[in-house]
Design an enzyme around this catalytic site. Structure first.
Site, PDB file in Angstrom:
ATOM      1  N   LYS A  12     126.132 -63.993 -37.575  1.00 49.71           N
ATOM      2  CA  LYS A  12     125.285 -63.586 -38.704  1.00 49.71           C
ATOM      3  C   LYS A  12     124.183 -62.649 -38.240  1.00 49.71           C
ATOM      4  O   LYS A  12     123.782 -62.651 -37.068  1.00 49.71           O
ATOM      5  CB  LYS A  12     124.671 -64.786 -39.427  1.00 49.71           C
ATOM      6  N   VAL A 104     126.231 -65.257 -26.442  1.00 49.20           N
ATOM      7  CA  VAL A 104     125.395 -66.459 -26.401  1.00 49.20           C
ATOM      8  C   VAL A 104     123.912 -66.077 -26.402  1.00 49.20           C
ATOM      9  O   VAL A 104     123.535 -65.067 -25.807  1.00 49.20           O
ATOM     10  CB  VAL A 104     125.741 -67.234 -25.108  1.00 49.20           C
ATOM     11  N   ALA A 105     123.067 -66.886 -27.080  1.00 50.30           N
ATOM     12  CA  ALA A 105     121.604 -66.689 -27.093  1.00 50.30           C
ATOM     13  C   ALA A 105     121.244 -65.263 -27.470  1.00 50.30           C
ATOM     14  O   ALA A 105     120.372 -64.638 -26.889  1.00 50.30           O
ATOM     15  CB  ALA A 105     120.986 -67.060 -25.733  1.00 50.30           C
ATOM     16  N   GLY A 107     120.833 -64.251 -30.909  1.00 54.56           N
ATOM     17  CA  GLY A 107     120.269 -64.118 -32.256  1.00 54.56           C
ATOM     18  C   GLY A 107     121.350 -63.903 -33.291  1.00 54.56           C
ATOM     19  O   GLY A 107     121.090 -63.440 -34.401  1.00 54.56           O
ATOM     20  N   ALA A 109     123.680 -66.480 -34.023  1.00 53.75           N
ATOM     21  CA  ALA A 109     124.125 -67.819 -34.450  1.00 53.75           C
ATOM     22  C   ALA A 109     125.505 -68.184 -33.895  1.00 53.75           C
ATOM     23  O   ALA A 109     126.297 -68.844 -34.575  1.00 53.75           O
ATOM     24  CB  ALA A 109     124.105 -67.961 -35.975  1.00 53.75           C
ATOM     25  N   GLY A 111     126.297 -70.321 -31.449  1.00 51.96           N
ATOM     26  CA  GLY A 111     126.407 -71.766 -31.283  1.00 51.96           C
ATOM     27  C   GLY A 111     126.609 -72.461 -32.620  1.00 51.96           C
ATOM     28  O   GLY A 111     127.374 -73.430 -32.734  1.00 51.96           O
ATOM     29  N   SER A 112     125.931 -71.954 -33.652  1.00 48.22           N
ATOM     30  CA  SER A 112     126.072 -72.516 -35.000  1.00 48.22           C
ATOM     31  C   SER A 112     127.470 -72.262 -35.539  1.00 48.22           C
ATOM     32  O   SER A 112     128.063 -73.127 -36.193  1.00 48.22           O
ATOM     33  CB  SER A 112     125.039 -71.888 -35.947  1.00 48.22           C
ATOM     34  N   ALA A 113     128.013 -71.079 -35.261  1.00 48.37           N
ATOM     35  CA  ALA A 113     129.378 -70.749 -35.695  1.00 48.37           C
ATOM     36  C   ALA A 113     130.371 -71.716 -35.051  1.00 48.37           C
ATOM     37  O   ALA A 113     131.276 -72.231 -35.726  1.00 48.37           O
ATOM     38  CB  ALA A 113     129.718 -69.312 -35.305  1.00 48.37           C
ATOM     39  N   ASP A 145     120.870 -73.121 -38.750  1.00 45.50           N
ATOM     40  CA  ASP A 145     121.789 -72.047 -39.172  1.00 45.50           C
ATOM     41  C   ASP A 145     123.215 -72.536 -39.439  1.00 45.50           C
ATOM     42  O   ASP A 145     124.058 -71.763 -39.892  1.00 45.50           O
ATOM     43  CB  ASP A 145     121.889 -70.966 -38.072  1.00 45.50           C
TER      44      ASP A 145
HETATM   45  O1  C5P Z   1     117.508 -75.699 -36.004  1.00 41.39           O
HETATM   46  P1  C5P Z   1     117.697 -75.177 -34.633  1.00 41.39           P
HETATM   47  O2  C5P Z   1     118.099 -76.248 -33.661  1.00 41.39           O
HETATM   48  O3  C5P Z   1     118.576 -73.989 -34.557  1.00 41.39           O
HETATM   49  O4  C5P Z   1     116.259 -74.675 -34.155  1.00 41.39           O
HETATM   50  C1  C5P Z   1     115.983 -74.363 -32.822  1.00 41.39           C
HETATM   51  C2  C5P Z   1     114.485 -74.205 -32.632  1.00 41.39           C
HETATM   52  O5  C5P Z   1     114.021 -73.033 -33.315  1.00 41.39           O
HETATM   53  C3  C5P Z   1     113.651 -75.330 -33.197  1.00 41.39           C
HETATM   54  O6  C5P Z   1     113.511 -76.386 -32.282  1.00 41.39           O
HETATM   55  C4  C5P Z   1     112.327 -74.636 -33.476  1.00 41.39           C
HETATM   56  O7  C5P Z   1     111.586 -74.490 -32.291  1.00 41.39           O
HETATM   57  C5  C5P Z   1     112.763 -73.246 -33.905  1.00 41.39           C
HETATM   58  N1  C5P Z   1     112.868 -73.110 -35.373  1.00 41.39           N
HETATM   59  C6  C5P Z   1     111.698 -73.070 -36.122  1.00 41.39           C
HETATM   60  N2  C5P Z   1     111.785 -72.941 -37.489  1.00 41.39           N
HETATM   61  C7  C5P Z   1     112.971 -72.840 -38.094  1.00 41.39           C
HETATM   62  C8  C5P Z   1     114.171 -72.869 -37.345  1.00 41.39           C
HETATM   63  C9  C5P Z   1     114.080 -73.004 -35.974  1.00 41.39           C
HETATM   64  O8  C5P Z   1     110.595 -73.151 -35.582  1.00 41.39           O
HETATM   65  N3  C5P Z   1     113.025 -72.701 -39.413  1.00 41.39           N
END
Ligand code: C5P
Length: 309
Positions: A12, A104-105, A107, A109, A111-113, A145
């Site tokens: 994404k 990976v890493a 931006g 997504a 890992g989410s996919a 995500d």
């Molecule tokens: O939800 P996810 O595990 O992908 O989020 C990873 C990190 O990104 C969270 O631990 C947080 O530090 C940050 N995050 C945030 N606000 C969001 C989504 C993610 O601060 N809406």
């Protein structure tokens, strides 16, 4: 059960990412517009005793390197399998393989996919027959995500990004993703945003910036309107952590992109092209600059996680 079940899920780009203040639970309130693009990871499930996981492909990297994807229970795919098995009351028996094309890493997504594709594949493999709402609820527990990775297309994300509702888009948009060698940590980028706001280097906010301008641009189907409306509150902190990304953004606009922005928490640069042919030209041009490790021409919207026949 015998035979393999295969599912794939898309990368994404956030075409709007308005970030509100830090909440008490450590997350930030978001108004974001997700666009799924045509770059997919594939998850294959085969019979197995207990869980096992292998990962191959893009950015999985050298052992211990920054791009390494864990093949153990810390991987989101593993946790997706455990959650679904627990919810459905079935033994967590499956041999999982993730073939990564999404860096990976980055931006994007990735890992989410993988987690979303695993939910879809395992639901079919175990015959759990989970309702869409159940899968969305499990997805939200796995990451902010992940629900969008299930849904795909174009969607407005609110809450911490996990509450998704579809958005009507007037046509396809064509992009070139400029991928850097080293990943950025999402929590580090959010943390940098908080620091910059606290220090007065960025304006304080009381809530996330509204997504309406980008939604209107998507509806119009005009690439120029979309380019003018792109917004990402994580771009400034990502640039602060990775000053070389300024050059990457400039390279994209110099090469003829309508607009370019950092994708999500970065470091991928998403460059918007006029049309499909424009994206092919832009990709060739950007590949020649040597600024990016890899460039990929993609388009969106792309479908969410689903089985591959
Ligand atoms: O939800 P996810 O595990 O992908 O989020 C990873 C990190 O990104 C969270 O631990 C947080 O530090 C940050 N995050 C945030 N606000 C969001 C989504 C993610 O601060 N809406």
């Amino acid at each position: 059960m015998t035979g393999a079940v295969v599912a794939r899920a898309p990368a994404k780009v956030n075409v709007h990412l308005g970030v509100g203040p830090l909440r008490d639970d450590g997350f930030h309130e978001l108004h974001t517009v997700y666009l799924a693009v045509s770059l997919f990871d594939t998850v294959t499930v085969r019979p197995g005793e207990g869980l096992s996981l292998t990962v191959s492909g893009e950015g999985t990297g050298v052992a211990g390197g920054p791009g390494q994807v864990p093949g153990d229970r810390t991987n989101l795919v593993w946790r997706a399998a455990e959650l679904l098995a627990e919810r459905a009351g079935v033994p967590a028996d499956a041999a999982l393989d993730v073939a990564k094309r999404i860096p990976v890493a980055a931006g994007l997504a990735g890992g989410s996919a993988d987690a979303a594709a695993a939910l879809v594949a395992l639901d079919a493999f175990w015959g759990t027959g989970a309702a869409r709402e159940d899968l969305l609820e499990l997805a939200a527990r796995l990451g902010s995500d992940v629900p969008f990775s299930l849904v795909g297309g174009v969607a407005l994300g609110t809450g911490r990004g996990e509450q998704v509702s579809p958005v009507l888009a007037g046509g396809r948009s064509h992009w070139v993703l400029g991928i850097s060698g080293e990943g950025l940590s999402t929590p580090a980028v959010y943390g940098e945003l908080d620091r910059m706001r606290a220090a007065g280097r960025l304006p304080q906010v009381t809530g996330p910036a509204p997504a309406e301008p980008v939604i209107a641009a998507l509806r119009s189907g005009s690439a120029a309107d979309l380019g003018a409306a792109l917004t990402n509150d994580l771009q400034s902190p990502a640039l602060n952590l990775r000053p070389d990304l300024r050059r990457a953004l400039r390279a994209a606009t110099d090469a003829g992109a309508l607009a370019a922005l950092v994708s999500g928490s970065g470091p991928t640069v998403a460059a918007l092209a006029v049309d499909e042919a424009g994206a092919v030209r832009l990709a060739a041009e950007l590949a020649g600059t040597g600024v990016f490790r890899t460039v990929r021409a993609v388009s969106g919207p792309a479908p969410g996680a689903r089985r591959v026949p």
